[in-house]
Design a protein around this motif. Structure first.
Motif, PDB file in Angstrom:
ATOM      1  N   PHE A   1       0.846  -1.187   0.000  1.00 34.69           N
ATOM      2  CA  PHE A   1       0.000   0.000   0.000  1.00 34.69           C
ATOM      3  C   PHE A   1       0.881   1.236   0.000  1.00 34.69           C
ATOM      4  O   PHE A   1       1.661   1.464   0.926  1.00 34.69           O
ATOM      5  CB  PHE A   1      -0.932  -0.009   1.212  1.00 34.69           C
TER       6      PHE A   1
ATOM      7  N   SER B   1       1.133   5.441  -1.896  1.00 32.44           N
ATOM      8  CA  SER B   1       0.770   6.482  -2.858  1.00 32.44           C
ATOM      9  C   SER B   1       2.028   7.107  -3.461  1.00 32.44           C
ATOM     10  O   SER B   1       1.943   7.963  -4.328  1.00 32.44           O
ATOM     11  CB  SER B   1      -0.080   7.563  -2.186  1.00 32.44           C
TER      12      SER B   1
ATOM     13  N   ASP C   1      -0.727  -1.148  -4.492  1.00 35.17           N
ATOM     14  CA  ASP C   1      -2.145  -0.793  -4.378  1.00 35.17           C
ATOM     15  C   ASP C   1      -2.207   0.639  -3.875  1.00 35.17           C
ATOM     16  O   ASP C   1      -1.732   0.930  -2.782  1.00 35.17           O
ATOM     17  CB  ASP C   1      -2.852  -1.746  -3.410  1.00 35.17           C
ATOM     18  N   ARG C   2      -2.781   1.529  -4.665  1.00 33.79           N
ATOM     19  CA  ARG C   2      -2.862   2.946  -4.289  1.00 33.79           C
ATOM     20  C   ARG C   2      -4.195   3.283  -3.622  1.00 33.79           C
ATOM     21  O   ARG C   2      -4.449   4.430  -3.278  1.00 33.79           O
ATOM     22  CB  ARG C   2      -2.658   3.830  -5.516  1.00 33.79           C
ATOM     23  N   GLY C   3      -5.028   2.282  -3.423  1.00 33.88           N
ATOM     24  CA  GLY C   3      -6.340   2.503  -2.829  1.00 33.88           C
ATOM     25  C   GLY C   3      -6.297   2.597  -1.321  1.00 33.88           C
ATOM     26  O   GLY C   3      -5.233   2.550  -0.695  1.00 33.88           O
ATOM     27  N   ASP C   4      -7.464   2.727  -0.729  1.00 31.30           N
ATOM     28  CA  ASP C   4      -7.596   2.763   0.719  1.00 31.30           C
ATOM     29  C   ASP C   4      -7.263   1.385   1.283  1.00 31.30           C
ATOM     30  O   ASP C   4      -7.871   0.379   0.883  1.00 31.30           O
ATOM     31  CB  ASP C   4      -9.025   3.164   1.094  1.00 31.30           C
ATOM     32  N   ALA C   5      -6.321   1.324   2.211  1.00 25.86           N
ATOM     33  CA  ALA C   5      -5.841   0.033   2.724  1.00 25.86           C
ATOM     34  C   ALA C   5      -6.945  -0.748   3.420  1.00 25.86           C
ATOM     35  O   ALA C   5      -7.041  -1.969   3.257  1.00 25.86           O
ATOM     36  CB  ALA C   5      -4.662   0.243   3.664  1.00 25.86           C
ATOM     37  N   VAL C   6      -7.781  -0.077   4.199  1.00 26.27           N
ATOM     38  CA  VAL C   6      -8.851  -0.772   4.914  1.00 26.27           C
ATOM     39  C   VAL C   6      -9.797  -1.437   3.931  1.00 26.27           C
ATOM     40  O   VAL C   6     -10.132  -2.626   4.051  1.00 26.27           O
ATOM     41  CB  VAL C   6      -9.598   0.196   5.867  1.00 26.27           C
ATOM     42  N   ASP C   7     -10.231  -0.690   2.908  1.00 22.74           N
ATOM     43  CA  ASP C   7     -11.138  -1.260   1.899  1.00 22.74           C
ATOM     44  C   ASP C   7     -10.468  -2.400   1.143  1.00 22.74           C
ATOM     45  O   ASP C   7     -11.076  -3.443   0.889  1.00 22.74           O
ATOM     46  CB  ASP C   7     -11.591  -0.190   0.906  1.00 22.74           C
ATOM     47  N   SER C   8      -9.206  -2.191   0.769  1.00 19.24           N
ATOM     48  CA  SER C   8      -8.501  -3.210  -0.028  1.00 19.24           C
ATOM     49  C   SER C   8      -8.244  -4.484   0.765  1.00 19.24           C
ATOM     50  O   SER C   8      -8.392  -5.586   0.242  1.00 19.24           O
ATOM     51  CB  SER C   8      -7.176  -2.647  -0.552  1.00 19.24           C
TER      52      SER C   8
ATOM     53  N   SER D   1      -4.019   0.912  11.784  1.00 19.74           N
ATOM     54  CA  SER D   1      -5.322   1.273  11.199  1.00 19.74           C
ATOM     55  C   SER D   1      -6.152   0.036  10.881  1.00 19.74           C
ATOM     56  O   SER D   1      -7.372   0.033  11.069  1.00 19.74           O
ATOM     57  CB  SER D   1      -5.140   2.148   9.955  1.00 19.74           C
TER      58      SER D   1
END
Length: 197
Positions: A91, A93, A107-114, A137
């Motif tokens: 994870f 950005s 993965d550039r997305g939100d870690a919790v969602d991913s 988190s």
């Protein structure tokens, strides 16, 4: 069905995840110089199993650099050879490439969602090494199923950095298993239960 997510972290007795020696003093060495055949064999058995690794950018960058430099003899430990061959999600950005890590993706997305998605889509357990702020988190979001803490018998009041649990909320911990390795290193695995404040 959701797979298990394990946060795997090394620590000193006083809760530090790494060290930085003051000028003029020699370093501890890898594993705080406390590794032995039982610890290394135990780690090799754990990392021989199919699993998917999860990293925060800082831990991944540090590990990838250590493997790229080849200067740290500990990268030759069998468990580290298994580790680098496993699939990994990083994870970040800021990272622009995977620094030659063979099976890593960014993965550039939100870690919790991913991670929530990964837990449902993965066919193998998830494991994250260190990656402190990421796992704080994920722990708070209820996505960490197991915390595996390997405690090395040293106090690092002068040199210790990266306090392992400084960023977490209150949790009850249910002891699932424990091992004393080489007569000195303690590995404990817990199931966290959030405490309401």
């Amino acid at each position: 069905m959701s797979v298990t997510y394990t946060w795997d972290v090394f620590s000193t007795v006083d809760g530090c995840g790494s060290y930085e020696m003051p000028r003029g003093r020699s370093g501890w060495g890898g594993y705080w110089s406390k590794q032995g055949p039982e610890l290394l064999g135990h780690r090799a058995r754990q990392f021989r199993q199919p699993q998917h690794l999860v990293y925060g950018a800082t831990t991944f960058r540090e590990n990838a650099q250590i493997f790229a430099d080849g200067a740290d003899a500990n990268i030759l430990d069998e468990w580290n050879q298994f580790l680098v061959a496993l699939p990994a999600t990083v994870f970040s950005s800021t990272l622009t490439d995977t620094m030659d890590w063979p099976r890593a993706t960014i993965d550039r997305g939100d870690a919790v969602d991913s991670v929530q998605r990964l837990k449902h889509e993965s066919e193998v357990p998830l494991r994250s090494q260190a990656s402190l702020s990421l796992n704080w988190s994920l722990l708070e979001a209820g996505l960490v199923d197991r915390i595996q803490i390997t405690v090395f018998p040293v106090l690092s009041g002068v040199s210790g950095t990266s306090p392992v649990m400084v960023g977490v909320q209150d949790f009850d911990l249910e002891l699932l298993e424990s091992h004393v390795l080489d007569g000195r290193v303690l590995e404990t695995t817990y199931r966290p239960h959030a405490r309401l404040t």
